[in-house]
Scaffold this motif. Structure first.
Motif, PDB file in Angstrom:
ATOM      1  N   TRP A 123       3.505   4.663  -0.599  1.00 55.86           N
ATOM      2  CA  TRP A 123       2.124   4.226  -0.465  1.00 55.86           C
ATOM      3  C   TRP A 123       2.240   2.789   0.358  1.00 55.86           C
ATOM      4  CZ3 TRP A 123       3.910   4.953  -5.339  1.00 55.86           C
ATOM      5  CH2 TRP A 123       4.385   3.860  -6.019  1.00 55.86           C
ATOM      6  N   THR A 145      -2.330   2.527   0.622  1.00 59.21           N
ATOM      7  CA  THR A 145      -2.424   2.459  -0.852  1.00 59.21           C
ATOM      8  C   THR A 145      -3.697   3.581  -0.851  1.00 59.21           C
ATOM      9  OG1 THR A 145      -3.517   0.564  -0.785  1.00 59.21           O
ATOM     10  CG2 THR A 145      -1.372   0.468  -1.423  1.00 59.21           C
ATOM     11  N   PHE A 148      -2.717   7.184   0.016  1.00 60.98           N
ATOM     12  CA  PHE A 148      -1.773   7.961  -0.936  1.00 60.98           C
ATOM     13  C   PHE A 148      -2.632   8.429  -2.106  1.00 60.98           C
ATOM     14  CE2 PHE A 148       1.386   8.160  -4.326  1.00 60.98           C
ATOM     15  CZ  PHE A 148       2.241   8.714  -3.644  1.00 60.98           C
TER      16      PHE A 148
END
Length: 592
Positions: A123, A145, A148
């Protein structure tokens, strides 16, 4: 029955079980959010007051009932009054709903834990597009992030109406999470009593390690200063007090029947008053401790993002206006921007749309709770730390322990009434009952691993327990004080423990706590009514951000059923008992 009932090996095991159950994800991902929203350090004033007038008294009430009646929630309330069996059934229904979705968080934690051993963390960077000429557009618009979480973990659909297929990787993680829970509860108190030492103690070890690391991070003091700077005007905000009461209520796990189940395995002479105070204080202290850790991490993330933003602006202006390297700094940025705007107006107007407005205060004000804090904000900070894999493994290991510890209490609330039932336990051994409960919850939990599963998770998290628990605990307090009789219950406690009940507990049980619960109930009911159409946050891949949408009719119907399924158990249980008694009286009536 009392002679054959299993017992905790030591009173310490019971305390650890209660701490492991009460100290959960809410301490890590909701309390810091409330501090941030409602006045920082000043939020502790309503929080501590609510702990004294609501948290400790109601926790003691549930522990005392479980220890006195020595049965699970259904049997305990049926013993208090046959008309109250519905209260215990309602607790079991709510706990069943909670188990259905709560273990999905553990599945996500397993997923992230497994990926934490990769270098770099998956991520931390956006993946390349199909042509390998740049990054995937959705990831660029959001962040690595967020991408992900929403795409790789959830593979989320655009709306709740598009269910999609079961995602096999989260589904396997969910099966693993349920297998772990089953192994922990397999032999009842014998196995649970050993596991709770780890699920209660190890999260504190990780939090202490994270605290030391967090306080040494660049910008940590910015987060701590933001958290503990009191905003005293928030003390006049009724929502601050309501949220403090709600946080205490749900953080301790009142109304689920788990505490009654745990206390039923105590020796009758156990000092449950002392244990109620200990568990309440440790739970609240953990929330404050976890907030210090969270805000040190949060300050690092906010400072990192702020400085990255400044560096991009500096680089843009340096290249656009051929400035000398090092001439433009964070200290003189605003003055230089004003000069460039006046000296080169046409060129500056071309560059202006690309200049971001960097603000540390704005970064710190971004309030996030729940899965957003756990799986986006924390991972955003972790990816920028040195030896990020180590910190990621520690963090998700801690989340797992917190989640599993709470699951032990949630499953105990279901299993104890079932194993107490002579009808069920005469046909099935304890291990088989535990296995069937875990299997049923795991099968239903597959709903939350579908592409729209995250939206259903939010529905269960927001509506499955809120109003229901308030009604259950209100019924418990009224039942003990006014149906069973407070003086009678006081005599029972004195006979068990040899200690008289002081005026504080009587005043809280008989008046203050029930009135507070009624106030909370009215607030939530009025809030639902005045809100109008209920809404949810859906992920828009094209924009790379969340958008607000109205719940469709079938989702609203599920919300209504979730609330009704548990709350209706209380009046239906009383009505069923009344009808059964009337029919028996009719059967035994003498024939004229």
């Amino acid at each position: 029955m009392e002679k054959t009932r299993p017992l905790w090996a030591t009173p310490l095991q019971f305390v650890f079980a209660c701490i492991s159950y009460a100290v959960g994800l809410g301490n890590v991902w909701r309390f810091p959010y409330l501090c941030q929203m409602y006045g920082g350090g000043s939020f502790l004033v309503p929080y501590i007051i609510m702990l004294v007038v609501e948290g400790m008294p109601l926790l003691y009430l549930e522990l005392a009932v479980g220890q006195r009646m020595r049965q699970g929630s259904i049997g305990a309330w049926r013993t208090v009054s046959p008309y109250l069996s519905g209260v215990g059934v309602a607790s079991v229904v709510v706990s069943f709903f909670l188990c259905m979705y709560y273990n999905v968080v553990n599945a996500w934690a397993f997923w992230y834990l497994f990926h934490s051993f990769q270098d770099p963390l998956p991520w931390s960077v956006c993946p390349l597009n199909g042509n390998r000429t740049g990054y995937i557009e959705e990831c660029e618009k959001a962040s690595s992030t967020q991408y992900f979480w929403y795409r790789k973990t959830l593979n989320i659909s655009p709306s709740i109406q598009e269910s999609g297929a079961v995602q096999w990787e989260p589904a396997l993680c969910l099966i693993l999470a349920w297998l772990v829970v089953y192994l922990c509860i397999l032999r009842g108190t014998e196995s649970t009593g050993k596991v709770v030492y780890f699920t209660a103690l190890l999260p504190y070890c990780v939090l202490i390690i994270y605290l030391v690391r967090g306080l040494t991070l660049h910008g940590a003091t910015n987060g701590l200063a933001y958290m503990f700077t009191p905003k005293m005007e928030q003390l006049a905000n009724p929502k601050a007090w309501i949220n403090a009461a709600t946080q205490i209520f749900f953080s301790l796990g009142l109304g689920f029947g788990s505490l009654i189940a745990f206390a039923s395995y105590n020796e009758p002479s156990n000092n449950c008053q002392k244990h109620a105070i200990i568990v309440s204080i440790i739970n609240s202290s953990t929330s404050i401790f976890a907030s210090i850790v969270t805000f040190s991490i949060y300050g690092f993330k906010a400072t990192f993002n702020y400085e990255s933003c400044l560096n991009k602006v500096i680089l843009l202006l340096t290249n656009s206006f051929d400035l000398e390297d090092g001439f433009l700094t964070a200290n003189n940025l605003e003055q230089v921007k004003d000069y460039l705007a006046s000296a080169y107006p046409s060129k500056y107007s071309e560059v202006f749309p690309q200049i971001k407005n960097c603000s540390l205060e704005t970064e710190l004000e971004t309030a996030v709770q729940g899965t957003g804090l756990a799986f986006i904000v924390y991972t955003e900070a972790i990816k920028n730390m040195e030896v990020s894999q180590l910190w990621s493994v520690l963090y998700f290991f801690m989340l797992l322990l917190l989640g599993i510890g709470s699951m032990l209490g949630n499953t105990a609330a279901i299993l104890t009434p079932l194993t107490d039932s002579k009808v069920i336990s005469s046909y099935l051994p304890k291990e088989a009952i535990s296995g069937l409960v875990c299997l049923a919850n795991c099968a239903i939990g597959m709903l939350f691993t579908m592409e729209a599963g995250s939206y259903w998770f939010d529905i269960f998290n927001d509506y499955a327990a809120t109003l229901s628990l308030l009604l259950i605990v209100l019924a418990e307090a009224v039942a003990v004080c006014y149906l069973y009789g407070l003086s009678r219950f006081e005599s029972d406690l004195k006979a068990m423990t040899g200690r008289a009940l002081n005026w504080y507990w009587k005043a809280m049980w008989g008046g203050v706590s029930p009135l507070l619960i009624i106030s909370l109930f009215i607030f939530y009911l009025s809030d639902y009514i005045t809100t109008g159409t209920l809404r949810y946050q859906a992920w828009d891949a094209a924009q790379g951000q969340l958008v607000t949408k109205d719940y469709p009719p079938h989702a609203l119907a599920v919300i209504g059923l979730l609330v009704a399924a548990s709350t209706m158990c209380i009046p239906l249980g009383a009505l069923g008992t009344l009808i059964t008694r009337r029919l028996k009286q009719g059967d035994t009536a003498p024939v004229a």
